[in-house]
Design an enzyme around this catalytic site. Structure first.
Site: not given
Length: 494
Positions: A19, A248-250, A308, A423
């Protein structure tokens, strides 16, 4: 704590693997307020739907639809706050667009595309996995950018391209016309040499992309200003800066994780579970390589030493299978929230699965594969969705605990606590069982950690000379409620 109690609003474009969202962030009375503006779906699309004649198993991202949704979200954002001062983009890692004469060449391929499997042995004839790790410090994953590029080389796409931009850099280019490579995301490609902090010239020469990568910028540095035609489209009333956040989202999530100690571990839990610790320098030892850890770069030139591992992908894919089956029989759809409540009431499963097993990497028929794995391991086959969910949650918790302890050991310290963000931090069962297996407290929250990191990096970039820089983690602690889960005294680490 920062002297800056208030700030102008900024817009965060946060693109995840399932998303995307556009959010407005603003510092009010020293606390960060996040306002969701627009959310939209994302995910793999068969390449044949976008490029007729493509292989049926090939996967891509609908990057044009993402751009449409981003523009719509920004129009809504500026309608609420015409004085938005800056915009930042973060996304998942490793995937990229190829450009030729200022135009994108075809589609952006998805990291789960099976093309990568054939590219791995080809590149490894020149650079072994150990050699690559010594250069880039990255965990071996068949979808790493270097392997995707090897396939593009085989298909003669690279020789036709004159530029390569990772996904957030591509959208920054669309917003500004300026080409830059942001530091944290560049470190996920395998093309950045951990020892020099620059592009690896040997790898670039082998892949044929020398001169095709944009200059590197650090998080917090400007990329450019919003193009006039987009400013008019969005209704911007002033010049809007595009800031290179930790794209980078992380990296954004870790920057906003309210780590309580140098001996804390973090788990950024979404589709993937990123389990690691924050260090001052990379760990390039044989032990780290053998254990499958990766060294990615973060804000302030920190190192995110992590692994990861599979995250909520197993849950979402199981839900998708059951609801696809329900749609075919006109049955009632299942909801993960309800199944988690049911799963918490079930006894601990006698047999766990290994979430990192390659059999769980691809999408499709996930619940069936999980049941098969339990049965193959000598357990009783789960006979309800709630039982499957309990097996997955328990297995993820055991895996998270093990990897957090290993990251700390390889990083040179004993683990004190674990922070779960994203999340997965909403799942009480997952948090509690992770604490139980790890035998250390788990601090859960915030949920929107990636968007928080995106916004905070923009706000920090906007501070003026002579004004104290924002303490990102202190702002998060002051702004977001956190929950602590204490470990059960009787459970040992799996």
């Amino acid at each position: 704590m920062s002297q800056q109690l208030h700030s102008a609003p900024v817009a965060a474009i946060d693109l995840g693997a399932t998303s995307g969202r556009v959010m407005i962030g603003q510092l009010v009375n020293g606390k960060l307020e996040l306002t969701p503006v627009h959310r939209f779906a994302n995910g793999p699309v068969p390449l044949s739907e976008l490029e007729p004649g493509a292989r049926e198993d090939a996967l891509a991202w609908d990057i044009d639809e993402l751009w449409t949704q981003i523009r719509h979200g920004l129009k809504l954002a500026f309608a609420q706050h015409a004085d938005i001062a800056s915009i930042g983009v973060d996304s998942w890692a490793v995937d990229y667009a190829l450009l030729k004469d200022g135009q994108r060449m075809g589609q952006v391929r998805h990291y789960r595309d099976p093309r990568n499997e054939r590219a791995v042995p080809v590149l490894e004839r020149i650079f072994s996995r150990r050699d690559l790790f010594d250069r880039n410090g990255l965990q071996f994953l068949p979808f790493n950018t270097v392997y995707q590029l090897q396939d593009d080389k085989i298909e003669h796409r690279l020789e036709a391209a004159d530029e390569l931009l990772l996904v957030p850099d591509y959208f920054n280019w669309m917003l500004t016309g300026q080409r830059r490579s942001e530091w944290t995301n560049a470190s996920t490609t395998g093309l950045l040499n951990q020892r020099t902090g620059t592009w690896d010239s040997d790898l670039l020469a082998e892949l044929g992309i020398a001169g095709k990568l944009a200059p590197i910028v650090q998080p917090g540095q400007p990329v450019g200003v919003l193009l006039p035609e987009l400013a008019a489209e969005f209704g911007a009333k002033q010049q809007v800066e595009i800031v290179a956040v930790a794209s980078h989202d992380t990296a954004s999530a870790v920057a906003a994780t309210p780590l309580s100690s140098p001996r804390s571990a973090y788990i950024s839990c979404g589709t993937w579970g990123l389990v690691g610790v924050e260090l001052e320098r990379p760990v390039l030892t044989e032990q780290a390589h053998h254990a499958g850890f990766t060294n990615e770069l973060g804000v302030g030139r920190s190192v995110r030493f992590l692994k990861n591992v599979t995250g909520t992908f197993l849950l979402s894919e199981s839900i998708r299978q059951w609801n696809d089956q329900a749609a075919g029989t006109s049955s009632e759809q299942v909801r993960l929230e309800e199944l988690l409540v049911q799963a918490e009431l079930l006894p601990e499963p006698e047999v766990l699965i290994e979430p990192q097993n390659e059999s769980f990497l691809a999408p499709g028929q996930m619940a069936t594969r999980i049941c098969d794995a339990v049965e193959s391991a000598g357990g009783q086959r789960p006979d309800s969705p709630a039982q499957v969910i309990r097996v997955v949650v328990e297995s993820l918790a055991a895996s998270f605990a093990e990897q957090a302890h290993q990251a700390a050991r390889l990083g040179g310290f004993e683990l004190q606590n674990i922070h779960i963000v994203g999340g997965g931090s909403q799942g009480s069962l997952l948090c509690q069982r992770t604490a139980d297996y790890a035998r250390v407290p788990v601090i859960a929250g915030p949920v929107e950690c990636t968007a928080l990191g995106n916004v905070l990096m923009q706000l920090q970039a906007a501070t003026h000379d002579g004004v104290e820089k924002l303490d990102l983690r202190a702002v998060v602690r002051d702004s977001v409620p956190l929950r602590t889960f204490s470990p059960a005294a009787t459970l040992k680490l799996a």
